[in-house]
Design an enzyme around this catalytic site. Structure first.
Site, PDB file in Angstrom:
ATOM      1  N   ASN A 191       1.548   0.053   5.561  1.00 28.41           N
ATOM      2  CA  ASN A 191       2.119  -0.592   4.383  1.00 28.41           C
ATOM      3  C   ASN A 191       3.083  -1.655   4.878  1.00 28.41           C
ATOM      4  O   ASN A 191       3.993  -1.350   5.640  1.00 28.41           O
ATOM      5  CB  ASN A 191       2.853   0.443   3.533  1.00 28.41           C
ATOM      6  CG  ASN A 191       3.614  -0.180   2.364  1.00 28.41           C
ATOM      7  OD1 ASN A 191       4.634   0.333   1.944  1.00 28.41           O
ATOM      8  ND2 ASN A 191       3.137  -1.291   1.828  1.00 28.41           N
ATOM      9  N   GLY A 192       2.878  -2.882   4.442  1.00 25.27           N
ATOM     10  CA  GLY A 192       3.749  -3.968   4.873  1.00 25.27           C
ATOM     11  C   GLY A 192       2.920  -5.151   5.314  1.00 25.27           C
ATOM     12  O   GLY A 192       1.736  -5.242   5.008  1.00 25.27           O
ATOM     13  N   CYS A 237       0.817  -1.214   0.000  1.00 26.07           N
ATOM     14  CA  CYS A 237       0.000   0.000   0.000  1.00 26.07           C
ATOM     15  C   CYS A 237       0.846   1.256   0.000  1.00 26.07           C
ATOM     16  O   CYS A 237       2.061   1.210   0.004  1.00 26.07           O
ATOM     17  CB  CYS A 237      -0.856   0.019   1.250  1.00 26.07           C
ATOM     18  SG  CYS A 237      -1.791  -1.485   1.501  1.00 26.07           S
ATOM     19  N   GLY A 275      -1.520   1.330  -4.759  1.00 24.89           N
ATOM     20  CA  GLY A 275      -2.747   0.652  -4.366  1.00 24.89           C
ATOM     21  C   GLY A 275      -3.954   1.234  -5.047  1.00 24.89           C
ATOM     22  O   GLY A 275      -4.136   2.448  -5.056  1.00 24.89           O
ATOM     23  N   TYR A 326      10.648  -2.618  -9.269  1.00 23.82           N
ATOM     24  CA  TYR A 326       9.338  -2.582  -9.904  1.00 23.82           C
ATOM     25  C   TYR A 326       8.338  -1.619  -9.271  1.00 23.82           C
ATOM     26  O   TYR A 326       7.647  -0.872  -9.958  1.00 23.82           O
ATOM     27  CB  TYR A 326       8.713  -3.989  -9.900  1.00 23.82           C
ATOM     28  CG  TYR A 326       7.252  -3.983 -10.253  1.00 23.82           C
ATOM     29  CD1 TYR A 326       6.845  -3.811 -11.582  1.00 23.82           C
ATOM     30  CD2 TYR A 326       6.270  -4.083  -9.273  1.00 23.82           C
ATOM     31  CE1 TYR A 326       5.498  -3.760 -11.905  1.00 23.82           C
ATOM     32  CE2 TYR A 326       4.919  -4.034  -9.602  1.00 23.82           C
ATOM     33  CZ  TYR A 326       4.543  -3.874 -10.914  1.00 23.82           C
ATOM     34  OH  TYR A 326       3.227  -3.816 -11.248  1.00 23.82           O
TER      35      TYR A 326
HETATM   36  P1  AMP Z   1       4.224 -12.164 -15.348  1.00 25.06           P
HETATM   37  O1  AMP Z   1       3.523 -11.764 -16.587  1.00 25.06           O
HETATM   38  O2  AMP Z   1       3.345 -12.936 -14.396  1.00 25.06           O
HETATM   39  O3  AMP Z   1       5.528 -12.870 -15.575  1.00 25.06           O
HETATM   40  O4  AMP Z   1       4.561 -10.828 -14.544  1.00 25.06           O
HETATM   41  C1  AMP Z   1       5.613 -10.006 -14.962  1.00 25.06           C
HETATM   42  C2  AMP Z   1       5.104  -8.651 -15.299  1.00 25.06           C
HETATM   43  O5  AMP Z   1       4.327  -8.140 -14.210  1.00 25.06           O
HETATM   44  C3  AMP Z   1       6.244  -7.704 -15.509  1.00 25.06           C
HETATM   45  O6  AMP Z   1       5.973  -6.949 -16.666  1.00 25.06           O
HETATM   46  C4  AMP Z   1       6.283  -6.832 -14.271  1.00 25.06           C
HETATM   47  O7  AMP Z   1       6.519  -5.474 -14.609  1.00 25.06           O
HETATM   48  C5  AMP Z   1       4.920  -6.988 -13.656  1.00 25.06           C
HETATM   49  N1  AMP Z   1       4.983  -7.234 -12.211  1.00 25.06           N
HETATM   50  C6  AMP Z   1       5.993  -7.690 -11.471  1.00 25.06           C
HETATM   51  N2  AMP Z   1       5.663  -7.782 -10.168  1.00 25.06           N
HETATM   52  C7  AMP Z   1       4.387  -7.370 -10.082  1.00 25.06           C
HETATM   53  C8  AMP Z   1       3.469  -7.211  -9.001  1.00 25.06           C
HETATM   54  N3  AMP Z   1       3.825  -7.506  -7.759  1.00 25.06           N
HETATM   55  N4  AMP Z   1       2.232  -6.739  -9.297  1.00 25.06           N
HETATM   56  C9  AMP Z   1       1.884  -6.446 -10.553  1.00 25.06           C
HETATM   57  N5  AMP Z   1       2.711  -6.583 -11.619  1.00 25.06           N
HETATM   58  C10 AMP Z   1       3.943  -7.036 -11.388  1.00 25.06           C
END
Ligand code: AMP
Length: 491
Positions: free
Chosen positions: A117-118, A16, A43, A260
């Site tokens: 957050n956490g 969050c 969030g 990210y």
């Molecule tokens: P995937 O398609 O499941 O391999 O997810 C990888 C993609 O999701 C990448 O383009 C990342 O930028 C993005 N991503 C990585 N971690 C998260 C996260 N926790 N929540 C949403 N998107 C994510």
């Protein structure tokens, strides 16, 4: 529930954004609202603000995006120059209003508002203990556990000691903004897992998950809240008092915030996220560069990685050209929250579209920040081939994610993670790339200027800096103990 690992950590994860404001006279609601807008990426499930006018709390918490959760009237009725706010990420477990925040309660010694957050790893334990003492809980989130524990301690002790006692009991990851009556505070867990910073604005002070929230208020970043520190904003926006309540040998900063999650224009633990991502991109070239005709980012988070990668490549006279060959439709939600694999695949296609002219008859490298399930990269490799790419190489600006996150980032369960039981070449085959390489853990630590021992690397090593049932830890997990009198630090 989706298929995430649901160890009993006491409730759903809380990935969050939090904020707190103490101003001279002006109502805090509008700055809080703007700050939440700046933290929207942290969030999208719910948004809320609780203010205090010196007599009573005013609260408005709704499901949805910040822009939808508040209208003019809502902001107008949030009186008072102090307040806290929250945006909540959609997670498994309770996707409902009872978990929306800030959480607020009134009790014998005053009112309390809390934004978290956490993720705590022992919330279940404390909840049971408090429930046995007669505390009634209205949600299954760990934030309410913190609020009840603090409310109880405030009956017996002054503010700083009460916070210290609660911090000694809760274990895990937390960056909190708290409002006790009209006093706003910020707390960061002793290992500093999630970010929290202090900013100064014209007529007061701000606490926020990320400095981008201070920027939108035309403020100045003062500094990060230190791990184990309590910051109390003075009334009238005069300044703040700092109390170093706990000190631990090692921090456990989440590297994934930089890779990210956080905005590239935020400064976290003294590092501009954009610079870190560019450095990671440069390291990616150094470790596993491939001289294709073109390198292109997966927007948006891959952009800084790809520009660092291309810059390092060009410095070595590689002919690789940086191009934005993938266009993103901003109005599609994060693929991650799609309930089924089919919907996730459709969402990737809706979200990203290649520019044929950039790709056709050329060798291509795609750069993304991470691979979680592998949906995005599998789809993108195929798309590149569909529009005529000669070769498609994939480079990832983080190490393979092999294990779930229990500390507040919504990843996936082990079974869903493509890297949990595959080698890198196997993953390369699975996504049908001509080559696939990830970044090393050491390169991540270097780019962050941190030793590995000061980072939370749980999702890439499977060893966590906290005590999590059924998982291994990478350190001596000493719970902080109530010690000496809290001393105010100068600031
Ligand atoms: P995937 O398609 O499941 O391999 O997810 C990888 C993609 O999701 C990448 O383009 C990342 O930028 C993005 N991503 C990585 N971690 C998260 C996260 N926790 N929540 C949403 N998107 C994510």
């Amino acid at each position: 529930m989706t298929g995430r690992d649901h160890r009993d950590l006491g409730g759903p994860t809380e990935k969050c954004g939090v904020v707190g404001v103490s101003l001279d006279e002006r109502a805090a609601a509008r700055p809080l609202y703007y700050a939440l807008y700046a933290l929207q990426h942290r969030g999208q499930e719910s948004a809320g603000i609780v203010t205090h006018d010196g007599f009573q709390q005013h609260s408005h918490v709704e499901m949805g995006l910040v822009g939808d959760a508040f209208d003019e009237d809502d902001i107008d009725q949030l009186n008072g120059p102090v307040g806290i706010g929250h945006v909540r990420y959609p997670t498994a477990g309770s996707v409902n209003a009872s978990c929306a925040q800030p959480f607020s309660v009134s009790f014998k010694s005053g009112s309390l508002g809390l934004s978290h957050n956490g993720n705590l790893v022992n919330a279940g334990e404390i909840r049971d203990e408090l429930a046995n003492l007669g505390h009634a809980f209205t949600s299954d989130g760990d934030t309410e556990v913190i609020a009840h524990d603090l409310a109880r301690n405030l009956l017996e002790e002054d503010l700083v000691r009460a916070v210290k006692r609660t911090m000694s009991r809760i274990h895990g990851s937390y960056s909190l903004t708290i409002m006790h009556d009209d006093t706003v505070m910020g707390v960061r867990d002793p290992q500093g897992n999630r970010p929290l910073c202090i900013g100064e604005i014209d007529d007061g002070y701000v606490l926020a998950s990320e400095s981008a929230a201070i920027d939108v208020l035309d403020g100045e970043l003062v500094r990060d809240v230190k791990p184990g520190e309590l910051i109390i904003l003075q009334p009238d926006g005069e300044g703040f008092d700092a109390y170093q309540l706990f000190e631990q040998e090692n921090t456990a900063h989440c590297f994934f915030e930089h890779v990210y999650f956080a905005r590239p224009d935020s400064v976290i633990d003294e590092k501009l996220v954009y610079d870190v991502r560019r450095d990671l991109g440069r390291a990616l070239w150094d470790e596993s560069g491939v001289d294709t005709d073109v390198v292109m980012p997966v927007p948006d988070s891959g952009r800084a990685f790809a520009s660092g990668y291309a810059e390092a490549a060009q410095e070595e006279d590689a002919s690789v050209e940086f191009a934005e060959g993938l266009m993103k439709n901003r109005y599609v939600g994060r693929t991650f929250i799609m309930p089924t694999q089919d919907a996730r695949e459709r969402a990737v296609r809706l979200k990203l579209n290649p520019i044929k002219d950039v790709v056709e008859d050329r060798t291509v490298t795609i750069i993304d920040d991470s691979i979680v399930r592998g949906t995005t990269s599998t789809q993108l490799v195929q798309l590149m081939r569909d529009v005529g790419a000669d070769e498609v190489h994939v480079r990832i600006g983080a190490p393979p994610i092999i294990a779930p996150c229990y500390m507040g980032i919504d990843m996936a369960s082990r079974e869903e993670l493509i890297a949990s039981d595959r080698t890198v070449p196997e993953i390369g085959d699975e996504i049908a790339a001509d080559s696939l390489e990830y970044l090393s853990i050491d390169a991540v630590a270097d780019a962050l200027d941190q030793s590995r021992a000061d980072l939370c690397l749980g999702c890439v090593t499977g060893e966590y800096p906290y005590d999590i049932e059924g998982e291994t830890t990478d350190r001596d997990v000493d719970r902080p103990v109530i010690g000496s009198e809290p001393a105010a630090a100068d600031d």
